[in-house]
Design a protein around this motif. Structure first.
Motif, short mmCIF file in Angstrom:
data_model
loop_
_atom_site.label_atom_id
_atom_site.label_comp_id
_atom_site.label_asym_id
_atom_site.label_seq_id
_atom_site.Cartn_x
_atom_site.Cartn_y
_atom_site.Cartn_z
N LYS A 247 -7.53 -3.28 -4.06
CA LYS A 247 -6.52 -3.70 -3.08
C LYS A 247 -6.23 -5.19 -3.21
N ARG A 248 -7.32 -5.95 -3.42
CA ARG A 248 -7.09 -7.39 -3.52
C ARG A 248 -6.16 -7.69 -4.71
N ARG B 189 0.84 -1.21 0.00
CA ARG B 189 0.00 0.00 0.00
C ARG B 189 0.86 1.25 0.00
N SER C 278 -7.11 2.35 -3.90
CA SER C 278 -8.17 2.37 -2.91
C SER C 278 -9.27 1.43 -3.36
N GLY C 279 -10.14 1.11 -2.49
CA GLY C 279 -11.25 0.21 -2.84
C GLY C 279 -10.85 -1.24 -2.65
N ARG C 280 -11.83 -2.05 -2.27
CA ARG C 280 -11.55 -3.43 -1.89
C ARG C 280 -10.97 -4.28 -2.99
N SER C 281 -11.66 -4.26 -4.17
CA SER C 281 -11.21 -5.17 -5.22
C SER C 281 -9.86 -4.74 -5.77
#
Ligand SMILES: Nc1ncnc2c1ncn2[C@@H]1O[C@H](COP(=O)(O)OP(=O)(O)OP(=O)(O)O)[C@@H](O)[C@H]1O
Ligand SMILES: [Mg+2]
Lengths: 428, 292
Positions: free
Chosen positions: A109-110, A97, A104-107
């Protein structure tokens, strides 16, 4: 009957001569052609394997600035217990990060997290274990990239486009950035030689299978060489020639031709079910391979004993040497090179054997390097079989690389056979 | 016997009579009894009624013969008549041949050679053998000669063994040629040297009897002469039975000569008598070269 004059005889010989030369030439041509075919096949095989497998010896790695933050790790000090549940994954994620703050955002980041191998946290754990002083400090480490990233990076070089697979556009942008800044590089893949098998191709290594093969072969050699040589000596030098020894001889020849999987079934029934030896163990593998290689060793040892000139035996016997002295002082030294050659050929066969080992459970998924002959283990050919069966594209090159390791092993064994024979062979 | 010249050492057969209509002898003539003197008073080896079979075929047929102490007996006869077979009975080398069976009484110093309780190991130490083809071990010259004393535990110290090796090589007339290269392979010697090495190896264990199966068949006249000289010297201490195809050799080295024919012992007599005044027509036919 008419007597032929010398001219007539010579004429007849001349007439046949052309035909004889022709036949000879044809035969020589055929011989050269078959050798050329053999060499071609070997060259194609080797170049294919090397082309496919050489990639496995390098592995893409990502450079990360990691901070061993006690808060993220959730530990206060470094000890056995805290290391087992410390959150190294968190440390890696934080480092990623920090490298890409815009994510940013969940997907998203994944996707970012999937750039590095899921085995990367273990590397940090090992580093911290080796040097507890690192706790609370930062350092730059290279961690293995995920196999999808690795496959993509490796395919970039050959045809511009690259093999994308599951790699998204966003990930490709990151990869390009990292490549440009030198933070993503292909480095020597030491994991391949130090690790056992893994579901993650970038973590999978040949070590466990290599050690398993070595242990199995050791058991095989320790059993089959003395037993085979003793049997050959008895049959050749002591046993009377009668119906029983004929029967034994026929049976040994038959055993040499029995499909190896049958030995695997036999091993399963006898060593595992009856004697209750551990499954998947090099000990059982070695026992089964001993059964398989014994006929080869006995047959070649007997041939070696037979080829010792009878005059040597007669000379020794005429001097009053006992049977045992004749064998051990005179016959065995002369037969040894042949016996060793046979043994090494048998060992080479055993090294490449897969089917019987599948039957006794050596096909299991083994992560740990076996420490002894009773630990669960797998062997090189079975490892090749397992990887060849795996869907990940990164396993294709590892399969070929494992084949290369197996072949080098075989080449080393065969070379040492030739060397040993040369060394032991008496020129007088 | 040492007075022979090199010329006499040749191995050629006696000149054949020129005449075309020479009388031939039927080789199938039945032999019923040995003529001459097969027995002697001071016998080292006594053999009575020997029959040898290879499977079903009989190679030796009811042969009785004595070999006296310190005597050299030559055995002659056409190829395949059973000389080697008979010789090999004496130290039981036939035991090693599959399907070979020996019948009859053989005694060495009145002790039986065949019998359930006889151990062949000491027997073969007492009865040494030199084979037709030189067969040194693929070991060094020293090891070749030292092998017998070693396995029989004859020498207790290294110096003693060295002495045995040197003496044996000296007696075999080989010492001067090999004394500087005792550690070199015995198989690297010439054919004649190899045969003398085999003789040295055989006498290194001081056997009482030495059996020689055509020891000179591969040798040149000079080497042959040396070995014949050696046989003559050895006779003082040993009893020797020698098979030979050279009648001159038989005449030169032996006191008595035995003539074999198709597995039968036809005639045994003083060597002189056999070659000058043979009593059996088969013997006469053989030594004069009149076989049809
Ligand atoms: N190992 C054997 N198995 C079967 N028959 C044999 C064997 N050795 C010898 N014979 C036979 O026994 C007979 C006598 O053979 P032997 O070798 O004793 O003859 P020889 O007199 O020594 O002949 P040569 O002068 O050629 O050496 C021959 O007919 C031979 O074929
Ligand atoms: Mg012979």
């Amino acid at each position: 009957m008419t007597d032929l004059t010398q001219e007539q005889v010579r004429e007849r010989i001349e007439r046949r001569l052309a035909g004889r030369h022709r036949v000879e030439k044809t035969f020589r041509g055929l011989g050269i052609a078959s050798i050329a075919f053999g060499i071609l096949a070997v060259v194609i095989l080797f170049s294919d394997i090397i082309a496919k497998g050489s990639g496995a010896f390098v592995q893409s790695a990502v450079q990360l600035e990691v901070h061993y933050d006690p808060a993220v790790l959730g530990i206060e000090q470094v000890d056995e217990e805290s290391l087992t549940w410390a959150n190294f994954t968190g440390v890696i994620r934080e480092a990623l990060r920090e490298r890409f703050p815009e994510v940013s955002g969940r997907s998203e980041k994944r996707e970012l997290y999937s750039l590095v191998s899921t085995g990367a946290p273990f590397k940090l754990r090992n580093r911290l274990q080796a040097d507890p002083e690192l706790l609370g400090r930062s350092e730059t480490v290279w961690v293995a990239a995920d196999d999808d990233v690795d496959t993509f990076v490796k395919s970039l070089s050959d045809s511009g486009g690259g093999f994308r697979g599951r790699t998204s556009d966003r990930m490709i942008r990151w990869i390009d950035q990292l490549l440009a800044s030198g933070e993503l590089k292909k480095r020597f893949n030491s994991n391949f030689f130090t690790n056992g098998d893994s579901r993650e191709p970038e973590q999978a290594g040949i070590r466990a299978a290599l050690v398993g093969s070595l242990l199995t072969l050791l058991v095989t050699l320790a059993l089959s060489f003395p037993i085979g040589v003793a049997a050959a000596i008895y049959l050749e030098e002591y046993a009377p020639r009668n119906r029983w020894t004929d029967l034994i001889e026929v049976n040994i020849n038959n055993l040499a031709a029995v499909p190896s999987i049958v030995f695997g079934l036999l091993g399963l029934a006898i060593f595992i079910n009856f004697f209750e030896l551990p499954r998947s163990a090099p000990l059982v593998g070695g026992l089964v391979l001993t059964l398989m290689t014994l006929p080869t060793i006995i047959i070649s040892s007997r041939a070696a004993l037979k080829s010792v000139p009878p005059s040597i035996r007669e000379a020794a016997m005429g001097m009053g040497a006992s049977r045992m002295q004749v064998v051990f002082h005179h016959v065995l030294p002369l037969a040894m090179p042949g016996m060793l050659t046979g043994t090494i050929i048998g060992m080479a066969q055993a090294l490449g054997e897969t089917a019987p080992l599948l039957m006794i459970g050596m096909v299991a998924f083994i992560v740990d390097v076996p420490g002894g002959v009773t630990d669960p283990a797998t062997v090189l050919p079975v490892q090749i079989f397992l990887w060849a069966d795996s869907p990940e594209r990164a396993f294709v090159e590892r399969t070929s690389a494992a084949i290369m390791v197996l072949l080098s092993f075989l080449i080393v064994m065969n070379t040492s056979a030739v060397w040993l024979r040369k060394k032991l062979e008496r020129r007088w | 016997m040492n007075t022979m010249t090199l010329d006499a050492a040749g191995q050629t057969a006696p000149a054949q009579p020129e005449s075309v209509e020479k009388a031939t002898v039927d080789t199938d003539t039945r032999v019923t009894e040995t003529v001459g003197q097969p027995f002697c008073d001071d016998a080292k080896l006594r053999m009575r009624g020997i029959n040898v079979f290879y499977g079903e075929t009989q190679a030796i047929n009811d042969v009785s013969l004595d070999i006296g102490r310190n005597e050299v007996v030559a055995m002659i006869g056409p190829s395949g008549c059973g000389k080697s077979t008979f010789l090999r009975c004496i130290n039981r080398m036939n035991d090693t041949i599959e399907g070979c069976r020996v019948e009859g009484d053989l005694t060495l110093d009145d002790e039986p050679i065949y019998g359930p309780r006889v151990d062949v190991v000491p027997l073969r130490a007492r009865v040494g053998m030199v084979f037709q083809k030189p067969n040194p071990f693929p070991k060094s010259i020293y090891e070749n000669v030292a092998y017998g004393p070693k396995i029989h535990g004859i020498a207790s110290r290294r110096a003693e063994l060295d002495e045995i090796v040197e003496n044996s090589l000296r007696r075999a007339g080989l010492w001067n040629e090999v004394k500087d290269r005792l550690d070199q392979p015995g198989t690297g010697l010439s054919g004649g040297q190899q045969q003398r090495l085999c003789i040295a190896r055989a006498i290194a264990v001081s056997p009482e009897v030495i059996l020689m199966d055509e020891p000179c068949s591969a040798l040149d006249p000079i080497a042959t002469a040396r070995i014949e000289e050696l046989i003559d010297e050895l006779r003082e201490n040993y009893t020797i039975a020698i098979v030979t195809h050279s009648m001159q050799q038989a005449a030169r080295v032996s006191q008595r000569t035995a003539y074999f024919h198709l597995g039968h012992l036809v005639e045994v007599n003083d060597t002189e008598t056999v070659f000058t005044n043979p009593q059996h027509e088969l013997t006469e036919a053989y030594i004069t070269g009149r076989f049809g």
